[in-house]
Design a protein around this motif. Structure first.
Motif, PDB file in Angstrom:
ATOM      1  N   SER A  31      31.136  42.599  36.060  1.00 27.64           N
ATOM      2  CA  SER A  31      31.086  42.636  34.592  1.00 27.64           C
ATOM      3  C   SER A  31      32.493  42.622  34.003  1.00 27.64           C
ATOM      4  N   GLY A  32      32.683  41.797  32.998  1.00 27.96           N
ATOM      5  CA  GLY A  32      33.949  41.766  32.275  1.00 27.96           C
ATOM      6  C   GLY A  32      35.113  41.177  33.041  1.00 27.96           C
ATOM      7  N   VAL A  33      34.841  40.500  34.154  1.00 29.60           N
ATOM      8  CA  VAL A  33      35.910  39.934  34.984  1.00 29.60           C
ATOM      9  C   VAL A  33      35.726  38.424  35.067  1.00 29.60           C
ATOM     10  N   THR A  34      36.800  37.702  34.827  1.00 22.64           N
ATOM     11  CA  THR A  34      36.776  36.253  34.982  1.00 22.64           C
ATOM     12  C   THR A  34      37.254  35.911  36.379  1.00 22.64           C
ATOM     13  N   GLU A  35      36.444  35.160  37.115  1.00 22.24           N
ATOM     14  CA  GLU A  35      36.829  34.721  38.455  1.00 22.24           C
ATOM     15  C   GLU A  35      37.608  33.414  38.340  1.00 22.24           C
ATOM     16  N   GLU A  36      38.762  33.383  38.971  1.00 26.44           N
ATOM     17  CA  GLU A  36      39.574  32.169  38.985  1.00 26.44           C
ATOM     18  C   GLU A  36      39.062  31.186  40.032  1.00 26.44           C
ATOM     19  N   GLY A  37      38.351  31.702  41.038  1.00 25.03           N
ATOM     20  CA  GLY A  37      37.800  30.862  42.103  1.00 25.03           C
ATOM     21  C   GLY A  37      36.297  30.741  41.971  1.00 25.03           C
ATOM     22  N   GLU A  38      35.708  30.024  42.919  1.00 25.95           N
ATOM     23  CA  GLU A  38      34.257  29.817  42.934  1.00 25.95           C
ATOM     24  C   GLU A  38      33.713  30.298  44.273  1.00 25.95           C
ATOM     25  N   VAL A  39      32.770  31.229  44.225  1.00 26.28           N
ATOM     26  CA  VAL A  39      32.198  31.810  45.447  1.00 26.28           C
ATOM     27  C   VAL A  39      31.152  30.865  46.030  1.00 26.28           C
ATOM     28  N   ASN A  40      31.293  30.562  47.324  1.00 25.28           N
ATOM     29  CA  ASN A  40      30.261  29.813  48.042  1.00 25.28           C
ATOM     30  C   ASN A  40      29.224  30.777  48.598  1.00 25.28           C
ATOM     31  N   PHE A  41      29.692  31.816  49.312  1.00 18.50           N
ATOM     32  CA  PHE A  41      28.796  32.847  49.826  1.00 18.50           C
ATOM     33  C   PHE A  41      29.577  34.068  50.257  1.00 18.50           C
ATOM     34  N   LEU A  42      28.872  35.192  50.312  1.00 17.48           N
ATOM     35  CA  LEU A  42      29.345  36.422  50.933  1.00 17.48           C
ATOM     36  C   LEU A  42      28.279  36.798  51.944  1.00 17.48           C
TER      37      LEU A  42
END
Length: 160
Positions: A31-42
């Motif tokens: 919440s409230g955080v902008t991700e600079e990357g794109e998650v494929n999976f965890l």
């Protein structure tokens, strides 16, 4: 005799498959955080169902696959954060200290823009510092230069 060899081979194969299985975790952006990357999976390699049961005293293989964003051109210093969310407050996961993600994982820094990456971490669930609990875990990789998050995801686990 051939049947015994086949049965033994099948048993060893099944054991290998069970021990190397991984489930891509259902995650949500922080919440409230902008991700600079794109998650494929965890994923947690020993996880077979959600929420993952993390047995106290065991070590788990955690992986995060992600694509870096278009900016900046290079990312040379990254910190890993791993937190349990208790009453809405992130608390450092017991037994885990923030680490240099460029040194303590599979990442090869500096990271370039638009680069595929696979981060790896071993998580020890310390029985002296944890209690049985269902908890939301927050995982983040922060660019130390800009202070922005490359990725920040939350997922549910059950500590048993």
């Amino acid at each position: 005799m051939a049947a015994i060899g086949i049965s033994l081979s099948f048993f060893l194969f099944c054991t290998f498959v069970v021990h190397t299985s991984a489930l891509h975790l259902t995650t949500a952006p922080c919440s409230g955080v902008t991700e600079e990357g794109e998650v494929n999976f965890l994923d947690i390699e020993q996880c077979e169902a959600e929420p993952c049961n993390l047995v106290r005293g065991n070590t788990y293989d955690f992986s995060a696959s992600f694509l870096t964003g278009p900016e900046p051109a290079e990312i040379g210093s990254i910190t890993t954060g791993l937190f349990g969310i208790l009453i809405g407050v992130p608390v450092t996961f017991p037994g885990f200290n923030e680490t240099d993600a460029c040194r303590d994982s599979n990442l090869e820094c500096p990271l370039s823009a638009n680069q595929e990456n696979l981060y790896k971490l071993k998580i020890f669930v310390d029985p002296e510092q944890t209690i049985p609990i269902s908890i939301v875990v927050k995982f983040e990789l922060r660019d130390n230069t800009s202070g922005r998050n490359l990725i920040c995801r939350k997922f549910q686990v059950q500590v048993v």
